[in-house]
Design an enzyme around this catalytic site. Structure first.
Site, mmCIF file in Angstrom:
data_model
loop_
_atom_site.group_PDB
_atom_site.id
_atom_site.type_symbol
_atom_site.label_atom_id
_atom_site.label_comp_id
_atom_site.label_asym_id
_atom_site.label_seq_id
_atom_site.Cartn_x
_atom_site.Cartn_y
_atom_site.Cartn_z
ATOM 1 N N LEU A 1 0.806 -1.258 0.163
ATOM 2 C CA LEU A 1 -0.014 0.008 -0.060
ATOM 3 C C LEU A 1 0.722 1.182 -0.012
ATOM 4 O O LEU A 1 1.672 1.541 1.143
ATOM 5 C CB LEU A 1 -0.783 -0.109 1.439
ATOM 6 C CG LEU A 1 -2.324 0.701 1.585
ATOM 7 C CD1 LEU A 1 -3.005 0.769 0.269
ATOM 8 C CD2 LEU A 1 -2.819 -0.075 2.544
ATOM 9 N N THR B 1 9.144 5.866 -1.546
ATOM 10 C CA THR B 1 10.667 5.656 -1.517
ATOM 11 C C THR B 1 10.668 4.133 -0.795
ATOM 12 O O THR B 1 11.454 3.444 -1.128
ATOM 13 C CB THR B 1 11.345 6.356 -0.430
ATOM 14 O OG1 THR B 1 10.944 7.855 -0.944
ATOM 15 C CG2 THR B 1 12.803 6.365 -0.659
ATOM 16 N N GLU C 1 8.660 -2.764 12.535
ATOM 17 C CA GLU C 1 10.284 -2.330 12.853
ATOM 18 C C GLU C 1 10.733 -1.218 12.298
ATOM 19 O O GLU C 1 11.620 -0.465 12.715
ATOM 20 C CB GLU C 1 11.268 -3.608 12.393
ATOM 21 C CG GLU C 1 12.556 -3.389 12.434
ATOM 22 C CD GLU C 1 12.965 -3.496 14.008
ATOM 23 O OE1 GLU C 1 12.745 -4.525 14.838
ATOM 24 O OE2 GLU C 1 13.267 -2.371 14.541
ATOM 25 N N GLU D 1 11.232 17.910 4.766
ATOM 26 C CA GLU D 1 9.973 17.867 3.926
ATOM 27 C C GLU D 1 9.987 19.414 3.590
ATOM 28 O O GLU D 1 10.548 20.339 4.406
ATOM 29 C CB GLU D 1 8.816 17.337 4.633
ATOM 30 C CG GLU D 1 8.706 16.156 5.289
ATOM 31 C CD GLU D 1 8.226 14.930 4.326
ATOM 32 O OE1 GLU D 1 7.992 15.364 3.304
ATOM 33 O OE2 GLU D 1 8.897 13.944 4.635
ATOM 34 N N ASP E 1 8.385 14.283 15.511
ATOM 35 C CA ASP E 1 8.662 12.714 14.770
ATOM 36 C C ASP E 1 9.472 12.143 15.732
ATOM 37 O O ASP E 1 9.383 10.977 16.004
ATOM 38 C CB ASP E 1 9.604 13.141 13.620
ATOM 39 C CG ASP E 1 10.081 11.726 12.871
ATOM 40 O OD1 ASP E 1 9.196 11.096 12.135
ATOM 41 O OD2 ASP E 1 11.224 11.507 13.373
ATOM 42 N N LYS F 1 8.603 8.271 18.067
ATOM 43 C CA LYS F 1 9.762 7.384 18.106
ATOM 44 C C LYS F 1 9.768 6.789 19.401
ATOM 45 O O LYS F 1 9.840 5.738 20.007
ATOM 46 C CB LYS F 1 10.874 7.519 17.409
ATOM 47 C CG LYS F 1 10.668 7.673 15.862
ATOM 48 C CD LYS F 1 11.627 8.433 15.035
ATOM 49 C CE LYS F 1 11.440 8.414 13.486
ATOM 50 N NZ LYS F 1 12.348 9.059 12.903
HETATM 51 N N1 HSE Z 1 11.513 12.206 8.997
HETATM 52 C C1 HSE Z 1 12.504 11.310 9.714
HETATM 53 C C2 HSE Z 1 13.887 11.662 10.061
HETATM 54 C C3 HSE Z 1 12.729 9.936 8.808
HETATM 55 O O1 HSE Z 1 14.096 12.845 9.539
HETATM 56 O O2 HSE Z 1 14.499 10.876 10.749
HETATM 57 C C4 HSE Z 1 11.612 9.028 8.885
HETATM 58 O O3 HSE Z 1 11.463 8.764 10.225
#
Ligand code: HSE
Length: 427
Positions: free
Chosen positions: A9, A13, A129, A190, A201, A205
């Site tokens: 889906l 990249t 993962e 981005e 982000d 994580k």
């Molecule tokens: N945008 C993230 C980073 C990569 O710059 O580490 C994807 O998780």
């Protein structure tokens, strides 16, 4: 050899990388799993878009139902991004018995528990993962290799974009805007870089890492998040003079069995391995009570590194299908967790001040520090212009509560402004 059909889906990249690796390493994968893995269908948003990967023999469609209704497809890889649509599709796919692999950290950090429960009900696997630190195999390592240990801290550089920007600022002495522009030109950042540069982000994580390392479910509201968009080049230079590199670091640690999680710019002593992680690379340090400190280093993004993590999930699902052991959670560790109290979270801090250069200023700063029982470690003054100086200092350990008092009291002083206050990792 029996075939296992896979659907994908999204063909950006990571999706293209999955197609490539599966083709190139077909024989090895078959010899490990005892099955021939075949990509049968790929669902894309734009059928007319030219792809730079060989799709011979693959059914390319823009209809999700072509995956959902195909009884021959057992595994679906979701690499389309977005949260709402991906969640809806994954729910429908799980309800039709497909095993799911996703790289979508926003989705897993927000709805991971809910989706894991749905996967279990449908006797399906749900693996992700690639959602943390791209090519570094950190989640399965925590599940498998730290299963018997008691993890006390997980910290690391888990965002490549911000690490690239901080590295450029530090090594090439360019300011934040220039470094960001270069990250965008190279495709790391981005066009709207907010999620990366504001630490969101990395926070997603850290939510996933916390769940794996400590078994605790936390949300963004439980994390103190600061990005790098206000980091001043001058502070990077001053920190360097004191022997530190500034980087965006996520830290999740147990303090008196309670959890504290933060993401923000942190001063790292330059002889520590984390300080040497440059540009878009990531590193995660896991400290176990038994094993001590371990470090996992590698590319945090990119086509083939991230696709390799997706492939490790595909192989794990395939083995489970062969053995008839699907339907277990990726991470079974679960426990009640409480947030650490503000008084028990202690770090040394770096504080940067803009001070009118006139007699009596150090005395005022010292009075504030003394009033909250905080102690100087190193102090450095440099000139800003004829009237103003920058005073930077590192402190001995103090609590967040003490830091807040200091920042508030100094901000109230005439002719002194607080430019920044960052945690310092101990030597
Ligand atoms: N945008 C993230 C980073 C990569 O710059 O580490 C994807 O998780």
């Amino acid at each position: 050899m029996q075939v296992i059909n896979i659907g994908i889906l999204g063909l950006g990249t990571v999706g293209s990388g999955v197609v490539r690796i599966l083709r190139d390493h077909q024989n090895k994968i078959s010899s490990i799993t005892g099955r021939k893995l075949v990509i049968k269908t790929v669902v894309v948003h734009d059928l007319a878009k030219k792809r730079n990967v060989d799709l011979t023999g693959i059914n390319v469609t823009d209809k999700i139902d072509d995956l959902i209704n195909d009884k021959d497809i057992q595994i679906v890889v979701e690499v389309m991004g977005t949260v709402t649509t991906a969640k809806e599709y994954i729910e429908r796919l799980l309800n039709s018995g497909k095993h799911i692999i996703t790289a979508n950290k926003d989705l897993i950090a927000t709805y991971g528990s809910e989706l894991a429960e749905l996967a279990g009900k449908n006797d399906c696997d749900l693996f992700y993962e690639a959602s943390v630190a791209g090519g570094i195999p950190i989640l399965r390592t925590i599940v498998n290799s730290f299963a018997a240990d008691r993890i006390v801290e997980v910290k690391g550089i888990v965002n490549g974009t911000t690490n690239y920007i901080m590295t450029q600022m530090s090594q090439n002495h360019v300011d934040y805007q220039k470094a960001l522009k270069s990250a965008q030109e190279l495709g790391f950042a981005e066009p709207d870089p907010t999620n990366d540069v504001e630490g969101i982000d990395a926070a997603y994580k850290m939510i996933i890492l916390t769940q794996f390392a400590f078994g605790m479910n936390v949300t963004l509201d439980d994390i103190e998040v600061e990005g790098i968009s206000r980091v001043d080049l001058e502070d990077i230079k001053q920190a360097k003079k004191l022997g530190y590199n500034i980087k965006l670091v996520g830290i999740a640690k147990l303090i008196n069995d309670r959890i504290n999680i933060s993401v923000g710019p942190v001063l790292i002593p330059e002889d520590q391995p984390l300080a040497a992680v440059q540009n878009e690379n990531n590193a995660v340090l896991v400290t176990g009570a038994a094993v001590g400190e371990t470090m996992f280093y590698g590319p945090g993004a990119g086509e083939l590194p991230t696709a390799n993590s997706v492939l490790s999930d595909i192989i794990a699902v395939t083995k489970n299908i062969v053995l008839g052991t699907t339907g277990s959670r990726f991470n079974d560790f679960s426990r009640e967790g409480k947030q650490a109290l503000p008084d028990e979270v202690v770090y040394p801090y770096y504080i940067s001040l803009r001070v009118k250069d006139q007699p009596g200023q150090m005395l005022k700063i010292t009075e504030v520090m003394t009033s909250v029982k905080a102690s100087f470690h190193l102090i450095l003054q440099t000139e800003i212009d004829n009237d103003y100086a920058r005073i930077v200092m590192t402190t001995h350990e103090m609590s967040e509560a003490q830091l807040k008092e200091i920042v508030s009291a100094i901000s109230d002083l005439k002719d002194i402004d607080v430019i920044a206050s960052y945690k310092v990792l101990p030597d």
